[in-house]
Each structure stands twice: as structure tokens, then as C-alpha cells.
Motif scaffolding. Structure first.
Motif, PDB file in Angstrom:
ATOM      1  N   VAL A 120       0.835  -1.208   0.000  1.00  0.00           N
ATOM      2  CA  VAL A 120       0.000   0.000   0.000  1.00  0.00           C
ATOM      3  C   VAL A 120       0.871   1.259   0.000  1.00  0.00           C
ATOM      4  N   ALA A 121       1.949   1.228   0.794  1.00  0.00           N
ATOM      5  CA  ALA A 121       2.850   2.379   0.856  1.00  0.00           C
ATOM      6  C   ALA A 121       3.518   2.629  -0.498  1.00  0.00           C
ATOM      7  N   ILE A 122       3.947   1.557  -1.168  1.00  0.00           N
ATOM      8  CA  ILE A 122       4.564   1.711  -2.499  1.00  0.00           C
ATOM      9  C   ILE A 122       3.544   2.244  -3.495  1.00  0.00           C
ATOM     10  N   ALA A 123       2.314   1.763  -3.412  1.00  0.00           N
ATOM     11  CA  ALA A 123       1.268   2.242  -4.314  1.00  0.00           C
ATOM     12  C   ALA A 123       1.020   3.739  -4.118  1.00  0.00           C
ATOM     13  N   ILE A 124       1.011   4.199  -2.873  1.00  0.00           N
ATOM     14  CA  ILE A 124       0.851   5.634  -2.606  1.00  0.00           C
ATOM     15  C   ILE A 124       2.003   6.419  -3.219  1.00  0.00           C
ATOM     16  N   GLY A 125       3.231   5.896  -3.074  1.00  0.00           N
ATOM     17  CA  GLY A 125       4.390   6.556  -3.670  1.00  0.00           C
ATOM     18  C   GLY A 125       4.272   6.665  -5.177  1.00  0.00           C
ATOM     19  N   CYS A 126       3.762   5.600  -5.821  1.00  0.00           N
ATOM     20  CA  CYS A 126       3.589   5.621  -7.278  1.00  0.00           C
ATOM     21  C   CYS A 126       2.570   6.671  -7.691  1.00  0.00           C
ATOM     22  N   VAL A 127       1.498   6.792  -6.943  1.00  0.00           N
ATOM     23  CA  VAL A 127       0.464   7.791  -7.259  1.00  0.00           C
ATOM     24  C   VAL A 127       1.027   9.209  -7.138  1.00  0.00           C
ATOM     25  N   VAL A 128       1.850   9.441  -6.111  1.00  0.00           N
ATOM     26  CA  VAL A 128       2.454  10.762  -5.919  1.00  0.00           C
ATOM     27  C   VAL A 128       3.366  11.118  -7.092  1.00  0.00           C
ATOM     28  N   LEU A 129       3.999  10.114  -7.688  1.00  0.00           N
ATOM     29  CA  LEU A 129       4.974  10.359  -8.758  1.00  0.00           C
ATOM     30  C   LEU A 129       4.336  10.546 -10.131  1.00  0.00           C
TER      31      LEU A 129
END
Length: 488
Positions: free
Chosen positions: A67-76
Motif C-alpha cells: 500500500v505504501a509503495i502504491a501511494i508513492g507511485c500515485v504521488v509520482l
């Protein structure tokens, strides 16, 4: 240039440099695939750091890693779709350097002030150190200094590419001093976790440091994505690479988002940063960034040597002689312009030729005619002029008597038989370049290559063993991998 009569080749990537140095478009394309494939795998490790940084920032609320990696991808998503050239990120790079320096300083202060930490038990040589563990750790060191693949993209984006060595004279020592200082201080202060930030005690300071690290890694990911997306965009649609149209942005954005999606899968497949970095560093970073540049340098040096002097002597000749004109001297005064199509006696100058002290040796080969031009040009006067038209004899005449304003001395090495200058293979030129180097330089190259091979074999094996052990301890890929109690 690689070929006479053709414009200078584009050398904006390591693959294009390999294509020109090794005289093989196939090898050049293979190098491009390997280099950019390795870079793409490295991007997955940055997404993993984004996820763990977000977990550390929210340490009081357990957050699954995927979930944390997915949030990072969305931010990028927005940044990777907006920034399309490295030259658009100069100030961003400066900001990022200051940001990571602040992260390191704040982390050291927090670790040093942590009274609950036991006294560090430091050793000059750790008692549990083994050859395998040393090679495993070396893979991360290799990856830390593996930025050579990107030098050509950086130079291409510069207004004055020749200034790049000046930048490296600052960046190179800065990286060595910074990495060494962080390693020594971290070990001396007892930072026993796999990374510095993980050793920071939980509290407001950790939240600030983790968020700053999140931003820093996001910028690093953005910069490398710019390079990868431009490469893929140029492959599929080169005509609108620099366009600022909706269609062009959609193509660039599609590649960027696709890399985010695949990177998300890879990051969750190997959810251990140090081990993923070591695996990529040992298997690919060493050969690409340390061994391949040596091979390209030796190949280029070998071809350069074939244009230089033999037995310490240069012979100045008319350019047409190189292309098969009579080898005996002719009298320019009686032959007019065509007199340039004969050779000029050793130690003399042809009409319109200007000898330049301290000039650099240049070798241009013609794959069409299997001949070569040798010459000198002065860096102070600009680049070497192009070789006339496709008609080789006219091109030779243009070189020989074209204009006094073109300060070029065409020279051929004093060899017996014209066959000495035929197109050589990459391996032949590499060995020729190797023989021309002093012993200490050859020894250094062999040492670098040996260490790289050792990390590839033993270091990668150690990292794979660690990944298997950690999977048994923390769960399979795509598991939650939330911070455990000791980490929280």
C-alpha cells in the motif's frame, strides 16, 4: 565521426558510444538494452525506498508495504509525466543534494542523542566477517558508485559538454568523502540497522527525516525516469520527441506510467531494499559501469593508436593518397588543384595545409571504401571539418586544398603496405589499446575487472541467500510487510 563524408554520430547514450567505438550497431543496441534494463530494475529499488520511508513516517500506524509503495507511485504520476528533459531539472538536482545532506545530518544527531541505545561495539575488522559477507556488502558499494551509464545523457543536456569533467571533479570526490563519512560515523555510533534512517529512534524527528527521504528518492526516481522515457519515446516516435503537443505528452506519459506499474510489481516481488540493491549492483551495475567503459576505452584507444605515429614518426600526405592515389610525391606547382591527389614528401606540407603544434590526433574511417583519413586538429579552433562529398577523390581534394582556414594536417602512419589500415575488429583494437598503456594502468584495469567479477559471483550468491532467509522470516512477496514491533 565514425565515417568519412557522414555527419558526426549521435553519442548521447552508452549504447551509441558502444556502436561507434565497436563499429557495430548490433552491439550498440544490445548495450542500450542491457543498460536501460538495468536502470529500470534500479528504479524498482527506489519505489521500495519510497514505501519504507512512508512506513517510517507513519510508524505509529502500521501500513502494509504494498500500500505504501502504491501511494508513492500515485504521488509520482504528475512529476514523471510533466518533466521531459534533464535540463529542466537543474535546480531540482541542487535542491535534492541539499535535501539528502540534511537527512544525513539530522539522522546522525538523532542517533547520537539516543540515550537508550547500547554503547557501540566497534571493531576494526568485525569478528563475524567472512569472504562471502564481504562480497555481499561490496555489491551495495558497487551500486553506490554506478552512475557512469548516465554520463553521456548528462553531457548531451549540457550547453558546453566539455565542461563535464569539471563537474565530475566536484561530484566524484564529494561522493567518496560523503559515503565514507556516513559509513564510518554510522558504524562508530552503533547504527546497526540495514540503513541509517532505520536506526533513528521513533519520534517527530524520524517523521521529518523519513518525509525528506521520501521527497529525495522521488526526485531521483524522476530524473532517471526522464532518461528512460525519452529513450523509449525516441524508439517508438522520434519525430515528436521534442514536441510539446498533446500527442507527444501522451506518449511520454504512457511510458512513464507503464514503468511505474511494472516497477511496483518488481518492488513487491523483492521487498528488501538492501538485498535488491545488492542483487542489481552485483549482477549488472559492476559490468555496465566499470567493465564496459574499460572495453569501450580500449577499443577507442586501439583505433586512435592505428592513426598515430609508428616508430615516433609522422608522414604528412595528400588526402587523395589515402584513398588510393599514387604514392610518389608530386609537384603541386605543375599539377594545379589535382596536385593534391598525389602524396606529399615526408616533412613537407601540401598547399593549404597548416601544421598545428600540440594538436590532437584524429582518425576517421570510411566503411564504404575501407580506407582511413588520419589527421590532427586543434581543440582551440573547433571541431574537425566534414569530409566533402560522397565522391571520395573529390572529398580527398577538399581535405587537401580546401581552404587555409581549416587548420588540418592530414597524416598517415609510416607503415609498409596499405593493408595495415584496414578495418579492424573490436577485439583487435582493444588489445592494441591495451598494449599501448603503461603497466600500472593495465594493472589497475585488471584489478577493477577482478573485483567486479568477484562481486558478480560471490556477492550475488550472498544476496540471494539473504533474500531466501528473509522471505522465511517476513513472509512471501506481496505480503503485508508492515513494520514489526522492533522497527516501530
Amino acid at each position: 565521426a565514425c565515417n568519412v563524408g557522414e555527419p558526426p554520430p549521435r553519442v548521447g547514450t552508452m549504447g551509441e558510444v558502444a556502436s561507434c567505438a565497436l563499429r557495430s550497431k548490433t552491439l550498440g543496441r544490445l548495450v542500450e538494452i542491457v543498460v536501460y534494463g538495468y536502470t529500470f530494475l534500479g528504479q524498482a529499488s527506489y519505489l521500495l525506498v519510497l514505501g519504507t520511508s512512508l512506513q517510517q513516517c507513519l510508524f505509529s500506524d502500521p501500513l502494509c508495504l504494498d500500500v505504501a509503495i502504491a501511494i508513492g507511485c500515485v504521488v509520482l504520476v504528475v512529476p514523471v509525466c510533466s518533466v521531459r528533459k534533464l535540463s529542466e531539472s537543474v535546480l531540482l538536482c541542487l535542491f535534492n543534494t541539499v535535501l539528502i545532506a540534511l537527512v544525513v545530518v539530522l539522522a546522525f544527531i538523532a542517533i547520537a542523542r539516543d540515550s537508550s541505545r547500547p554503547a557501540p561495539d566497534a571493531h576494526l575488522v568485525p569478528p563475524d566477517l567472512s569472504f562471502e559477507s564481504m562480497m555481499g556488502a561490496a555489491t551495495n558499494v558497487v551500486y553506490s558508485f554506478a552512475g557512469q551509464w548516465m554520463y553521456f545523457e548528462l553531457m548531451e543536456s549540457m550547453d558546453t559538454p566539455s565542461d563535464f569533467p569539471k563537474a565530475f571533479l566536484i561530484a566524484g570526490p564529494f561522493m567518496v568523502v560523503t559515503y565514507l563519512t556516513v559509513a564510518l560515523l554510522g558504524y562508530g555510533l552503533g547504527a546497526a540497522k540495514s540503513d541509517l534512517v532505520s536506526s533513528v529512534p521513533h519520534g517527530p524527528v524520524l517523521r521529518v527525516i523519513a518525509m525528506m527521504l521520501f521527497i529525495h528518492v522521488g526526485i531521483v526516481y524522476l530524473l532517471k525516469t526522464v532518461v528512460l522515457a525519452r529513450y523509449l519515446h525516441r524508439l517508438c516516435s522520434p519525430l515528436d520527441l521534442e514536441a510539446r503537443t498533446v500527442s507527444s505528452y501522451l506518449k511520454h506519459s504512457s511510458w512513464s506510467i507503464a514503468m511505474l506499474a511494472v516497477g511496483f510489481l518488481i518492488a513487491n516481488a523483492i521487498p528488501f531494499f538492501s538485498q535488491m540493491l545488492g542483487l542489481i549492483g552485483g549482477l549488472l551495475a559492476g559490468p555496465i559501469n566499470f567493465v564496459l567503459p574499460i572495453i569501450l576505452y580500449l577499443a577507442s584507444l586501439g583505433r586512435h593508436s592505428s592513426c598515430g605515429t609508428v616508430n615516433g614518426r609522422d608522414v604528412v600526405v595528400g588526402a587523395a593518397a589515402v584513398f588510393g592515389a599514387p604514392s610518389s610525391p608530386t609537384d603541386p606547382s605543375t599539377s594545379g588543384e589535382d596536385g593534391a591527389e598525389g602524396a606529399v614528401a615526408e616533412g613537407t606540407s601540401a598547399p593549404g595545409m597548416l601544421e598545428l603544434p600540440g594538436a590532437e590526433s584524429v582518425c576517421l574511417s570510411s566503411e564504404r571504401d575501407d580506407k582511413q583519413l588520419w589527421g590532427y586538429h586543434s581543440p582551440a579552433t573547433g571541431s574537425l571539418p566534414a569530409a566533402g562529398s560522397r565522391n571520395t577523390r573529390r572529398s580527398a581534394r577538399n581535405f587537401a586544398v580546401g581552404a587555409v582556414s581549416r587548420p588540418l594536417v592530414l597524416s598517415a602512419t609510416d607503415v609498409e603496405g596499405s593493408g595495415r589500415h584496414s578495418e579492424a575488429t573490436a577485439s583487435t583494437t582493444s588489445f592494441a589499446g591495451l598494449r599501448s598503456l603503461p603497466c600500472w594502468e593495465v594493472s589497475l584495469m585488471l584489478l577493477i575487472t577482478t573485483i567486479t567479477l568477484l562481486t558478480m559471483i560471490f556477492g550475488v550468491a550472498a544476496q540471494i541467500k539473504d533474500i531466501i532467509q528473509m522471505e522465511d522470516e517476513f513472509g512471501a512477496p506481496f505480503s503485508c510487510h508492515a513494520l514489526n514491533e522492533t522497527e516501530r
